[in-house]
Design a protein around this motif. Structure first.
Motif, short mmCIF file in Angstrom:
data_model
loop_
_atom_site.label_atom_id
_atom_site.label_comp_id
_atom_site.label_asym_id
_atom_site.label_seq_id
_atom_site.Cartn_x
_atom_site.Cartn_y
_atom_site.Cartn_z
N GLY A 1 29.70 -36.22 -42.55
CA GLY A 1 29.84 -36.95 -41.29
C GLY A 1 28.54 -37.24 -40.56
N ALA A 2 27.39 -37.03 -41.21
CA ALA A 2 26.11 -37.18 -40.51
C ALA A 2 25.94 -38.58 -39.91
N MET A 3 26.39 -39.62 -40.62
CA MET A 3 26.18 -40.98 -40.13
C MET A 3 27.04 -41.29 -38.91
N LEU A 4 28.09 -40.51 -38.68
CA LEU A 4 28.87 -40.68 -37.47
C LEU A 4 28.03 -40.32 -36.24
N PHE A 5 27.22 -39.28 -36.37
CA PHE A 5 26.34 -38.90 -35.27
C PHE A 5 25.25 -39.95 -35.06
N LEU A 6 24.82 -40.56 -36.16
CA LEU A 6 23.84 -41.65 -36.07
C LEU A 6 24.42 -42.79 -35.23
N THR B 1 34.90 -35.95 -31.13
CA THR B 1 36.24 -36.11 -30.56
C THR B 1 36.29 -35.95 -29.05
N GLU B 2 35.26 -35.33 -28.46
CA GLU B 2 35.24 -35.08 -27.02
C GLU B 2 33.88 -35.46 -26.45
N ASP B 3 33.59 -36.73 -26.42
CA ASP B 3 32.30 -37.19 -25.90
C ASP B 3 32.20 -36.85 -24.42
N ALA B 4 31.38 -35.84 -24.10
CA ALA B 4 31.28 -35.37 -22.71
C ALA B 4 30.54 -36.34 -21.81
N PHE B 5 29.83 -37.29 -22.39
CA PHE B 5 29.04 -38.24 -21.60
C PHE B 5 29.44 -39.67 -21.96
N ASP B 6 30.73 -39.89 -21.91
CA ASP B 6 31.34 -41.13 -22.40
C ASP B 6 30.70 -42.38 -21.82
N GLN C 1 38.18 -34.11 -37.83
CA GLN C 1 38.02 -35.14 -36.79
C GLN C 1 38.49 -36.52 -37.26
N ARG C 2 38.94 -36.59 -38.49
CA ARG C 2 39.20 -37.91 -39.09
C ARG C 2 40.24 -38.73 -38.33
#
Length: 649
Positions: free
Chosen positions: A320-325, A268-273, A293-294
């Motif tokens: 949610g593992a595949m979201l990180f993928l 939800t907060e990508d620090a390195f967008d 986070q949905r």
């Protein structure tokens, strides 16, 4: 390194009594960081003090630039204190300590705030331990000329491991087993040895679930051994305050840019967008839901589509593992900019969970369609501290070598392991140095064999077709079937007089007659209803026809208004057709011999992808011959008889 670690451990042991062993880490970790920073900033401290005084009225941004320039680092301390001065004034030690911490630049103060170091200092002061601990750390020489960044990093990693072992929390919540990280790192760089060995090489490495920074540390250590002159930029993010503080502190100790470690939820907060990286590493949480986070993830998916991180789809909310993928894939450099390679450790679910058209399947298909999956390595069970489930390392890249293009390598390392003498939590096995070497050799060799198999991308794709059978029913006005009609919700809503008329209508039907044609039955039903004075609107006609009917292969096919056969939902089935096979050919071979009246509803066909890892490495082991089993049983019986004879004697 060992002497320094033992020195710090001895300090920790001196806390026994007022502090529990599980609390030692909250003392020695921040103190170790603080003493290292004190030593690093010592030479430029006078210059920083002068610049701090001269820039008091400057805007904060400009003043920060001047102070970092004076310090020669991305951080500084403007206070007059160091460890020597702190120890020299025991009476005011607690107050001076606060002033000392307040003098650090914000990016370092943040570390000690996340450590909740002020609480630790208060407890040390309350228990009369603050001076003795500070005085002992003041004796440690952590100057970079004495302890290099690499050595200091190793010391800190050992302290983290030591603190985690004594913590009441699960070790697996803090870090991935070091040998698993070592394997991931070596897989990541195995095909890039030549490029990484050149002078002047600059590379970036990113971990979106950095934890305490173990993966970044091992990658850093490995590459610096390969090329001491390499310039590495390490980036990481984690949502846990304590883990973030340790990771950030470790990066400071290693001489990395402290601002490259971020706190926050990566989803939800990508620090390195806007940033892209050369390499990525991650061990995302296994089987953890992402319902919190949905809303954000679904909104990004709908708003940005493939311009965002989650264009291919989203997995089931339970994992949610595949979201990180997908997040890591979004951080890859464009191929024309050199491309990227990432290694992610996942449980078995992402290989096959979700049917065709579902989120997980769509993600797998998108990865394969874009030729991003380079290899998947199966690891032994019981490798992690907090779970015994099967795990797999996915290696993804957008810069495959020519011979790997359009191909996926599966490597079976499930039996490559060493048993631990004593288990650690759920961890029963570990990878030896030879195990790691064998797996990396298989990966680099890219050959078919017992433990390595090469597939085309499309070998993992399929189509799910819907096979329909015609609706064939008979109608018989038995008491049981009539009761079923009146159990239907639509019939229960009828007025009392209409319900009575309907029952009279059904009773009027010949109980000895079995209708096998829907048109004929409905005509008989309407005729009986007319006699009872009952109007039969289309919804009621449909309900009665459905509830009074039963499947009958000898009956006529029910057809729609256009004369086409209607499908029987109860006989509906699906088939997974390999990607390279014609659907009609498949149906003619696999379906029609057993159901000649079947057909495919092509409008319902869905495309999917799965990686049946276990099936591809399955080896059939025939059962033992009966004669051998009988001999073993006879031998056991003979032993039992002998034992009984001894007892009776």
């Amino acid at each position: 390194m060992v002497n320094h670690v033992n020195f710090i451990w001895n300090i920790a042991e001196s806390l026994r009594g007022p502090f529990k062993p599980s609390e030692y880490g909250s003392v020695v970790l921040p103190f170790t960081v603080l003493r290292r920073l004190d030593a690093v900033l010592a030479e430029t401290k006078p210059k920083v003090a002068n610049v701090a005084k001269a820039t008091e009225t400057m805007p904060d941004v400009l003043r920060h630039l001047r102070l970092t320039e004076a310090a020669g680092h991305q951080f500084y301390n403007t206070s007059t204190f160091d460890f020597a001065k702190l120890v020299a004034d025991p009476q005011d030690l607690r107050a001076n300590f606060s002033a000392y911490l307040a003098g650090f630049s914000e990016n370092v103060r943040d570390i000690f705030e996340r450590f909740e170091f002020e609480k630790t200092l208060n407890k040390l002061a309350e228990k009369n331990k603050l001076y003795s601990v500070t005085e002992k750390f003041a004796q440690a020489d952590f100057h970079p000329n004495v302890v290099s960044n690499i050595e200091m990093g190793l010391i800190f990693e050992e302290l983290i491991r030591w603190a985690n072992e004594r913590s009441n929390e699960t070790a697996g919540d803090h870090y991935t087993p070091r040998e698993v990280i070592a394997l991931m790192v070596q897989l990541l760089f195995a095909l890039d040895d030549d490029a990484l060995s050149k002078s002047g090489v600059v590379r970036s490495i990113y971990d979106p679930t950095a934890g305490t920074g173990g993966m970044l540390s091992v990658a850093d250590e490995f590459l610096r051994k390969m090329n001491p002159d390499i310039q590495l930029n390490l980036y990481g993010q984690d949502y846990n305050d304590a883990s973030y503080a340790i990771c950030k502190a470790d990066m400071v100790i290693k001489g990395q840019d402290v601002d490259n470690i971020a706190l926050g939820d990566t989803l939800t907060e990508d620090a390195f967008d806007e940033k892209k990286f050369d390499y990525g590493l991650s061990n995302p949480p296994f089987g953890v839901d992402w319902k919190d986070q949905r809303a954000y993830v679904d909104e990004e998916h709908a708003r940005l589509g493939f311009n965002g991180r989650f264009g291919p789809g989203t997995p089931a909310v339970s994992d949610g593992a595949m979201l990180f993928l997908l997040h890591l894939v979004s951080k890859m450099r464009k191929k024309e900019d050199g491309g990227s390679r990432v290694a992610v450790v996942l449980n078995g679910s992402p290989l096959f969970s979700g049917g065709a058209g579902g989120g997980e399947s769509n993600i797998r298909k998108w990865l394969l369609d874009n030729d991003l999956v380079e290899a998947i390595i199966g690891l032994p069970k019981d490798m992690f501290y907090n779970t015994g489930i099967s795990t797999y390392i996915w290696v993804l890249t957008n810069r495959k070598d020519d011979d790997r293009k359009g191909r996926v390598q599966l490597i079976d390392g499930r039996e490559m392991k060493e048993k631990l003498r004593k288990g650690l939590g759920s961890k029963r096995n570990e990878l030896s140095t030879d195990n790691i070497k064998d797996l990396v050799t298989l990966y680099a060799g890219f050959e078919d064999g017992e433990h390595s198999k090469i597939f085309r991308n499309e070998d993992f794709l399929y189509r799910t077709i819907t096979v329909e059978r015609p609706l064939k029913l008979n109608w018989h006005a038995t008491a049981e079937r009539i009761d079923a009609v009146f159990a239907a919700k639509a019939v229960q809503k009828l007025k009392e007089e209409d319900a009575e008329a309907l029952r009279a209508t059904l009773n009027r039907l010949d109980s000895d007659t079995v209708w096998k044609n829907r048109i004929a039955f409905q005509k008989a039903l309407k005729d009986a209803a007319k006699i009872e004075g009952l109007a039969v609107p289309a919804p009621l006609l449909k309900t009665v026809t459905t509830e009074l009917g039963e499947q009958d292969d000898t009956a006529d096919v029910c057809v729609d208004a256009k004369g086409k056969p209607e499908p029987d939902a109860s006989l509906r089935d699906t088939e997974n057709v390999p990607w390279g096979e014609d659907v009609d050919t498949y149906v003619a071979r696999e379906v029609l011999p057993y159901a000649p009246d079947a057909w495919v509803d092509h409008a319902k066909t869905k495309e999917g992808a799965e990686v049946p890892f276990t099936r591809h490495f399955y080896q059939y082991i025939p059962p033992r011959p009966l004669e051998e089993i009988d001999r073993d049983l006879d031998a056991v019986m003979d032993e039992l008889r002998a034992m009984l004879m001894v007892v009776e004697a």
